[in-house]
Design an enzyme around this catalytic site. Sequence first.
Site, PDB file in Angstrom:
ATOM      1  N   GLN A 219      -1.230 -16.450  75.939  1.00  0.00           N
ATOM      2  CA  GLN A 219      -2.468 -16.457  75.188  1.00  0.00           C
ATOM      3  C   GLN A 219      -2.899 -17.889  74.871  1.00  0.00           C
ATOM      4  O   GLN A 219      -4.054 -18.253  75.036  1.00  0.00           O
ATOM      5  CB  GLN A 219      -2.268 -15.636  73.910  1.00  0.00           C
ATOM      6  N   HIS A 222      -4.959 -20.265  77.294  1.00  0.00           N
ATOM      7  CA  HIS A 222      -6.399 -20.174  77.569  1.00  0.00           C
ATOM      8  C   HIS A 222      -7.153 -21.440  77.211  1.00  0.00           C
ATOM      9  O   HIS A 222      -7.888 -21.980  78.024  1.00  0.00           O
ATOM     10  CB  HIS A 222      -7.020 -18.969  76.869  1.00  0.00           C
ATOM     11  N   GLU A 275      -9.077  -9.653  68.742  1.00  0.00           N
ATOM     12  CA  GLU A 275      -9.553  -9.239  70.072  1.00  0.00           C
ATOM     13  C   GLU A 275      -8.478  -8.366  70.756  1.00  0.00           C
ATOM     14  O   GLU A 275      -8.787  -7.319  71.300  1.00  0.00           O
ATOM     15  CB  GLU A 275      -9.840 -10.488  70.902  1.00  0.00           C
ATOM     16  N   ASP A 309      -5.601  -8.134  81.153  1.00  0.00           N
ATOM     17  CA  ASP A 309      -6.466  -9.193  81.686  1.00  0.00           C
ATOM     18  C   ASP A 309      -6.805  -8.941  83.155  1.00  0.00           C
ATOM     19  O   ASP A 309      -7.886  -9.286  83.622  1.00  0.00           O
ATOM     20  CB  ASP A 309      -5.774 -10.558  81.580  1.00  0.00           C
ATOM     21  N   HIS A 368     -49.888  14.903  60.488  1.00  0.00           N
ATOM     22  CA  HIS A 368     -48.597  15.402  60.972  1.00  0.00           C
ATOM     23  C   HIS A 368     -48.466  16.895  60.652  1.00  0.00           C
ATOM     24  O   HIS A 368     -48.073  17.688  61.501  1.00  0.00           O
ATOM     25  CB  HIS A 368     -47.440  14.651  60.298  1.00  0.00           C
TER      26      HIS A 368
HETATM   27  N1  HSO Z   1      -7.588 -12.990  78.194  1.00  0.00           N
HETATM   28  C1  HSO Z   1      -8.943 -13.263  78.623  1.00  0.00           C
HETATM   29  C2  HSO Z   1      -9.241 -12.816  79.990  1.00  0.00           C
HETATM   30  C3  HSO Z   1      -8.565 -13.519  81.084  1.00  0.00           C
HETATM   31  N2  HSO Z   1      -7.298 -13.931  81.085  1.00  0.00           N
HETATM   32  C4  HSO Z   1      -9.075 -13.851  82.296  1.00  0.00           C
HETATM   33  C5  HSO Z   1      -7.039 -14.482  82.266  1.00  0.00           C
HETATM   34  N3  HSO Z   1      -8.112 -14.463  82.979  1.00  0.00           N
HETATM   35  C6  HSO Z   1      -9.942 -12.513  77.748  1.00  0.00           C
HETATM   36  O1  HSO Z   1      -9.593 -12.385  76.470  1.00  0.00           O
HETATM   37 ZN    ZN Z   2      -5.989 -14.010  79.373  1.00  0.00          ZN
END
Ligand code: HSO
Ligand code: ZN
Length: 385
Positions: A219, A222, A275, A309, A368
Amino acid sequence: MLRDVRAGGDSAVRRYASLLDDADLDTLEVPEAELEAAWDDTPDDLKQALQLAARRITEFHEATLPRDWVDLSGGLGELVRPLERVGLYAPGGTAAYPSTVLMTAIPARVAGVSEVVLATPRRGQEPLNSTVLAAARIAGVDAVYQVGGVPAIGALAYGTETIRKVDKICGPGNVFVAYAKRMVQGQVDIDGVFGPTETILLADESANPVFCAADLIAQAEHDPMASAILVTDSQNLIYTVEAELDGQITERQGCIVLVDDFTEAIAVANHIAPEHLCLMVANPWAWAGQVRNAGGLFLGEFSPEVMGDYIAGPSHVMPTGGTARFSSALSVHHFLRTMPVVGLSLQRFTDLGAAAVRIAEAEGLPGHAGAVQARLDHIAAMQTR
Ligand code: HSO
Ligand code: ZN
């Protein structure tokens, strides 16, 4: 920029492409030859993986399609109608995810949207991400435009000579794209304004610390703003997960919360409305019923978010920043409208008419009342004849 694109159409889009991305665009549409080349460049095993993902996403969304219904005796029904045209946005650079193309285009396709187009930025002389183009083909995207950023959102929202105006714009983008989407909202629909991605792992003593750490790291990967939170009632798990993490997550991205018991853990998750919510507990299905607020729910040690994902089936576009309290993950429902249908019989009309007249009178709307009363009178006259 939005105003310029609205007024200037293609030429404004071209001007901004050169200004912002140093791209000299002959055509706004990606040439067919480049799409073919991208397809040929994509390794077979990757194509097969994307095709498997596409099949699973298709099947999941087909299973969730609502149907038209009509109750002839009651004279009521609801018809379900897809949107006509949808525009998807795929960011450029390192955030160009082929999976996101599948996860946005396929729900739209399954819903029955007639035209699904994709906009993705061309950067200078660089080739477009070939896997993104391959995913677009697998997902059945109708056209790919090599335009990005705010001008792309403007072009999709207002239309230009080459890019037809769409009814809805979906897909992630940087903060400028997110705000541009918000600014054109109303003119067109949008899927949402997404913030940085978040995941909460709720884990008990039984959780595998190696898996917990791996999920937190996935996570955090990202972006620096992504957040990964572990909530647990086990002090022991905290030690073992921390040892596994070995400083791989910065404080800005993650934290570990110790709670008294699992009921409190669920309360924390419901309060944050993350999320992604992952239950790494002995019997996750038993706790699922207590979860009220989450974009998506991932149950058990073999359903890590990463499976969602890429390959599980539901769209990975999910509400962030606590908006899961009032919105849902992207699905066929986002590409459909429902149209209630009223087709009352004479008998139903006769039964209900007087109540309608009474409410119309109370609202001070004699016209009406009259529209109903005229019929009631007509029916009464017919019956005495
Ligand atoms: N976790 C992301 C989506 C994603 N992860 C795309 C890898 N590629 C959306 O929350
Ligand atoms: Zn992801």
